[in-house]
Design a protein around this motif. Sequence first.
Motif, PDB file in Angstrom:
ATOM      1  N   LEU A  82       0.894  -1.205  -0.042  1.00 49.58           N
ATOM      2  CA  LEU A  82      -0.129   0.099  -0.009  1.00 49.58           C
ATOM      3  C   LEU A  82       0.909   1.268  -0.118  1.00 49.58           C
ATOM      4  CD1 LEU A  82      -2.675  -1.039   2.564  1.00 49.58           C
ATOM      5  CD2 LEU A  82      -3.117  -0.595  -0.012  1.00 49.58           C
ATOM      6  N   ALA A  83       1.971   1.202   0.634  1.00 41.37           N
ATOM      7  CA  ALA A  83       3.039   2.312   0.569  1.00 41.37           C
ATOM      8  C   ALA A  83       3.452   2.680  -0.717  1.00 41.37           C
ATOM      9  CB  ALA A  83       4.109   2.065   1.350  1.00 41.37           C
ATOM     10  N   ARG A  89      -5.502   9.114  -2.923  1.00 40.54           N
ATOM     11  CA  ARG A  89      -6.498   9.700  -1.885  1.00 40.54           C
ATOM     12  C   ARG A  89      -7.420   8.610  -1.180  1.00 40.54           C
ATOM     13  NH1 ARG A  89      -8.306  14.727  -0.082  1.00 40.54           N
ATOM     14  NH2 ARG A  89      -7.357  15.583  -2.068  1.00 40.54           N
ATOM     15  N   PHE A  90      -7.808   7.744  -2.175  1.00 46.79           N
ATOM     16  CA  PHE A  90      -8.578   6.650  -1.606  1.00 46.79           C
ATOM     17  C   PHE A  90      -7.836   5.702  -0.649  1.00 46.79           C
ATOM     18  CE2 PHE A  90      -9.600   1.886  -2.289  1.00 46.79           C
ATOM     19  CZ  PHE A  90     -11.145   2.025  -1.736  1.00 46.79           C
ATOM     20  N   ALA A  97      -9.182   4.999   8.030  1.00 48.30           N
ATOM     21  CA  ALA A  97     -10.414   4.364   8.605  1.00 48.30           C
ATOM     22  C   ALA A  97      -9.764   3.201   9.346  1.00 48.30           C
ATOM     23  CB  ALA A  97     -11.256   4.236   7.423  1.00 48.30           C
ATOM     24  N   THR A  98      -9.076   2.386   8.618  1.00 48.94           N
ATOM     25  CA  THR A  98      -8.992   0.813   9.390  1.00 48.94           C
ATOM     26  C   THR A  98      -7.946   1.200  10.537  1.00 48.94           C
ATOM     27  OG1 THR A  98      -6.630   0.644   7.777  1.00 48.94           O
ATOM     28  CG2 THR A  98      -8.809  -0.311   7.188  1.00 48.94           C
ATOM     29  N   ARG A  99      -7.066   1.898  10.583  1.00 51.36           N
ATOM     30  CA  ARG A  99      -6.108   2.094  11.958  1.00 51.36           C
ATOM     31  C   ARG A  99      -6.844   2.903  13.056  1.00 51.36           C
ATOM     32  NH1 ARG A  99      -3.368   5.674   8.154  1.00 51.36           N
ATOM     33  NH2 ARG A  99      -3.585   8.089   9.121  1.00 51.36           N
TER      34      ARG A  99
END
Length: 488
Positions: A82-83, A89-90, A97-99
């Motif tokens: 993901l990095a 932006r998504f 939201a997950t963290r």
Amino acid sequence: MRSSGRRLAAVSLFFVCSALLCLPFADIALYPVEPWIELQRMALGLLHPDVHMWRLVLPALAQTVAFALLAVAGSALIGLALALVFHSRFVRLLCAATRAVHEIFWGLIFMQVYGLSATTGLLAILVPFSGNFAKVFAELLAQQSPLPSAAVARSSDRLSRYCYTLLPQAWPALLSYTRYRFECALRSSTVLGFIGLPTLGFHLETAFKQGQYDQAATLLLVFFALIGTIRYWFRPRYTLLYLAAAFWVLPASAPVESSAWLFFSEDIWPSAVRNGNWSEALSWYHHQLFSVALPAAVDTLLLAQLALVLSGLIALLSYGWASSQLAASGVRHLGKGLLLVLRSTPELILTFLFLLLLGPSGLPAIIALGLHNGGLIAFLLAKQSEQLVLRNDAARGLNRYVYELTPRLYARFVDLMLYRWEVILRESAILGLLGVTTLGFYIDSAFEEIRFDRAALLIVVTALLNIGVDSFARRVRRYCQVATLAQQ
């Protein structure tokens, strides 16, 4: 530099004043309790731990490590991927939201789908940790020099540049952060025992509730030893062997007849939404938001703000006792041992102890959060203070602490406080599981009453609250330029 110093002072004054303003509204009442008999029993249990319960301790210890190791391995790989696309932006919003949702809340969610299983425990840690890894890995990669990219052919794709120029430079920092997250995952894995998973936390909660303090002392000592000796028993070159062993020791899971699609498409929505009655749905959301969520969110913020300032005070007063720049060898070892206990003990366990001693209010939670996070920040400050180079004629004793070390460490201290602010808010929310009237209290009650629609709404409110605080903290960090000052 003088302008930056004024900004740090202004931000510090803002947080202290905000905590003072929170005091009249926070639930910090002292209730008449007689803790002395309980304290005596705890002390006796600590002095005489039950050393014959190894058959209970070893499986719980192995499963605690297994959950943490597998979850960190999976979330580190996901975060690394993901990095690469963190500029989207998504992706940034998804990771935020997950963290923003605590591992316990993720555990309660996945428990409705997968039951009390190994899958629940793994996903409860893996999902939020993936968001953390993605954010921090992206920041570490962005700090690397762009010069090696000039040696790569212009026709090279983004992935090749990522693998051959940024990753090699950032690799030591990525490994260091992964080791830190593994320690965090051990605490998270332990805490998941409070919702029924067979880790050390499950047996700790049982021992405390039944007053078996000799068993509780044994479990805590084992946990402290586990955290304090990570660098001795965890060897990176044996990681694949550890992962294979972790799969083997995971608890067996009974088959669960449940549907993730049914849970997320129907169970978490109020009946009015499922039936298309939008006026009734708006009325339901209005009632839940203003009668339940808003008061709980305010209580959570008040508690977190007081705990944040207390954490900072404890960190500033205690880091010197663990630093070789200030403390003699014997005192330093005692200081490091105390900070190890404070930062290793999960906040749920500390709060549980203080609730027994001080009665049911927000005060035990504030003290527990202050001690836990203050101990962690003090440990990091002490570690950094030992890397500072002092002049031969530098002041000694209290003068060195006041005029030499603390001013040079203060930007790093503010940076850590701003980072821990969002973490303390998440931890404040979960303390509702022990009866403290934060958002977690109402979320736990909603799950117990099988009111998944209310639980889902309150978890969303919790996530939005955390995202808002995290965003504000980032703005304050940029305003103070703490990242630049901390590196000087």
